[in-house]
Design a protein around this motif. Structure first.
Motif, PDB file in Angstrom:
ATOM      1  N   GLN A  90      75.399 -21.681-102.116  1.00 54.09           N
ATOM      2  CA  GLN A  90      74.059 -22.259-101.980  1.00 54.09           C
ATOM      3  C   GLN A  90      73.611 -22.228-100.515  1.00 54.09           C
ATOM      4  O   GLN A  90      72.478 -21.861-100.220  1.00 54.09           O
ATOM      5  CB  GLN A  90      74.050 -23.691-102.501  1.00 54.09           C
ATOM      6  N   LYS A  91      74.503 -22.598 -99.600  1.00 53.31           N
ATOM      7  CA  LYS A  91      74.167 -22.566 -98.171  1.00 53.31           C
ATOM      8  C   LYS A  91      73.860 -21.145 -97.722  1.00 53.31           C
ATOM      9  O   LYS A  91      72.927 -20.918 -96.954  1.00 53.31           O
ATOM     10  CB  LYS A  91      75.307 -23.158 -97.339  1.00 53.31           C
ATOM     11  N   GLN A  92      74.646 -20.182 -98.200  1.00 56.89           N
ATOM     12  CA  GLN A  92      74.420 -18.790 -97.836  1.00 56.89           C
ATOM     13  C   GLN A  92      73.067 -18.314 -98.378  1.00 56.89           C
ATOM     14  O   GLN A  92      72.308 -17.654 -97.685  1.00 56.89           O
ATOM     15  CB  GLN A  92      75.549 -17.916 -98.373  1.00 56.89           C
ATOM     16  N   GLN A  93      72.753 -18.683 -99.619  1.00 62.99           N
ATOM     17  CA  GLN A  93      71.468 -18.314-100.224  1.00 62.99           C
ATOM     18  C   GLN A  93      70.308 -18.897 -99.421  1.00 62.99           C
ATOM     19  O   GLN A  93      69.322 -18.215 -99.139  1.00 62.99           O
ATOM     20  CB  GLN A  93      71.415 -18.832-101.666  1.00 62.99           C
ATOM     21  N   GLU A  94      70.411 -20.166 -99.031  1.00 59.15           N
ATOM     22  CA  GLU A  94      69.365 -20.803 -98.233  1.00 59.15           C
ATOM     23  C   GLU A  94      69.215 -20.122 -96.877  1.00 59.15           C
ATOM     24  O   GLU A  94      68.104 -19.940 -96.385  1.00 59.15           O
ATOM     25  CB  GLU A  94      69.665 -22.288 -98.062  1.00 59.15           C
ATOM     26  N   GLU A 100      64.738 -14.270 -94.539  1.00 59.68           N
ATOM     27  CA  GLU A 100      63.679 -13.462 -95.156  1.00 59.68           C
ATOM     28  C   GLU A 100      62.301 -14.026 -94.823  1.00 59.68           C
ATOM     29  O   GLU A 100      61.377 -13.273 -94.514  1.00 59.68           O
ATOM     30  CB  GLU A 100      63.868 -13.392 -96.676  1.00 59.68           C
ATOM     31  N   ARG A 101      62.158 -15.348 -94.856  1.00 59.03           N
ATOM     32  CA  ARG A 101      60.878 -15.974 -94.501  1.00 59.03           C
ATOM     33  C   ARG A 101      60.539 -15.690 -93.047  1.00 59.03           C
ATOM     34  O   ARG A 101      59.400 -15.361 -92.717  1.00 59.03           O
ATOM     35  CB  ARG A 101      60.939 -17.487 -94.742  1.00 59.03           C
ATOM     36  N   GLU A 102      61.528 -15.793 -92.177  1.00 55.46           N
ATOM     37  CA  GLU A 102      61.316 -15.539 -90.750  1.00 55.46           C
ATOM     38  C   GLU A 102      60.923 -14.089 -90.518  1.00 55.46           C
ATOM     39  O   GLU A 102      60.013 -13.802 -89.751  1.00 55.46           O
ATOM     40  CB  GLU A 102      62.577 -15.906 -89.958  1.00 55.46           C
ATOM     41  N   GLN A 103      61.589 -13.177 -91.183  1.00 53.42           N
ATOM     42  CA  GLN A 103      61.244 -11.760 -91.052  1.00 53.42           C
ATOM     43  C   GLN A 103      59.843 -11.492 -91.584  1.00 53.42           C
ATOM     44  O   GLN A 103      59.098 -10.708 -91.014  1.00 53.42           O
ATOM     45  CB  GLN A 103      62.264 -10.882 -91.791  1.00 53.42           C
ATOM     46  N   GLY A 104      59.465 -12.149 -92.664  1.00 52.80           N
ATOM     47  CA  GLY A 104      58.137 -11.988 -93.240  1.00 52.80           C
ATOM     48  C   GLY A 104      57.061 -12.486 -92.295  1.00 52.80           C
ATOM     49  O   GLY A 104      56.008 -11.872 -92.154  1.00 52.80           O
ATOM     50  N   ARG A 105      57.298 -13.594 -91.620  1.00 54.21           N
ATOM     51  CA  ARG A 105      56.331 -14.131 -90.651  1.00 54.21           C
ATOM     52  C   ARG A 105      56.161 -13.198 -89.470  1.00 54.21           C
ATOM     53  O   ARG A 105      55.073 -12.951 -89.007  1.00 54.21           O
ATOM     54  CB  ARG A 105      56.783 -15.511 -90.153  1.00 54.21           C
TER      55      ARG A 105
END
Length: 120
Positions: A90-94, A100-105
């Motif tokens: 779960q920690k790895q997934q988060e 991914e969110r940071e790369q998208g921004r």
């Protein structure tokens, strides 16, 4: 259905941690339980007698019989390992989702668009 007995009987030595007295007894477990206990003992680098003694005299074990305490100890070990594995996953997934969110921004930021000067 087979007439074969599915329980396997083995003699073990149990050592009382308070008195240091050791006595032999037998327990009957399924083959998969013996295999699981051997795996636990291998990982913990201890023999079956030591493991059974620790489980049998553990203060949180409340099961009625020694065999039940040992079975529950085996199950508890694997439940804890599974919970720890699920938490790590779960920690790895988060972490991946955060990356991914940071790369998208950063990907569509005005200062990263082609032909745009980054100097204001």
């Amino acid at each position: 259905m087979s007439n074969q007995q599915s329980l396997i009987n083995h003699n073990i030595s149990i050592k009382d941690p308070e008195t240091g007295e050791e006595h032999r007894t037998s327990i009957r477990l399924e083959k998969i339980e013996w295999d699981a206990m051997r795996l636990i003992c291998s990982r913990k680098k201890m023999n079956i007698n030591r493991y059974c003694s620790l489980v049998d005299f553990h203060p949180l074990r409340e099961e009625h019989s020694r065999t039940s305490r040992i079975r529950s100890g085996i199950l508890h070990y694997f439940m804890n390992r599974t919970a720890a594995l699920e938490l790590a996953q779960q920690k790895q997934q988060e972490q991946w989702q955060g990356q991914e969110r940071e790369q998208g921004r950063n990907k569509y930021s005005p200062r990263n668009l082609p032909g745009r000067s980054t100097i204001a």
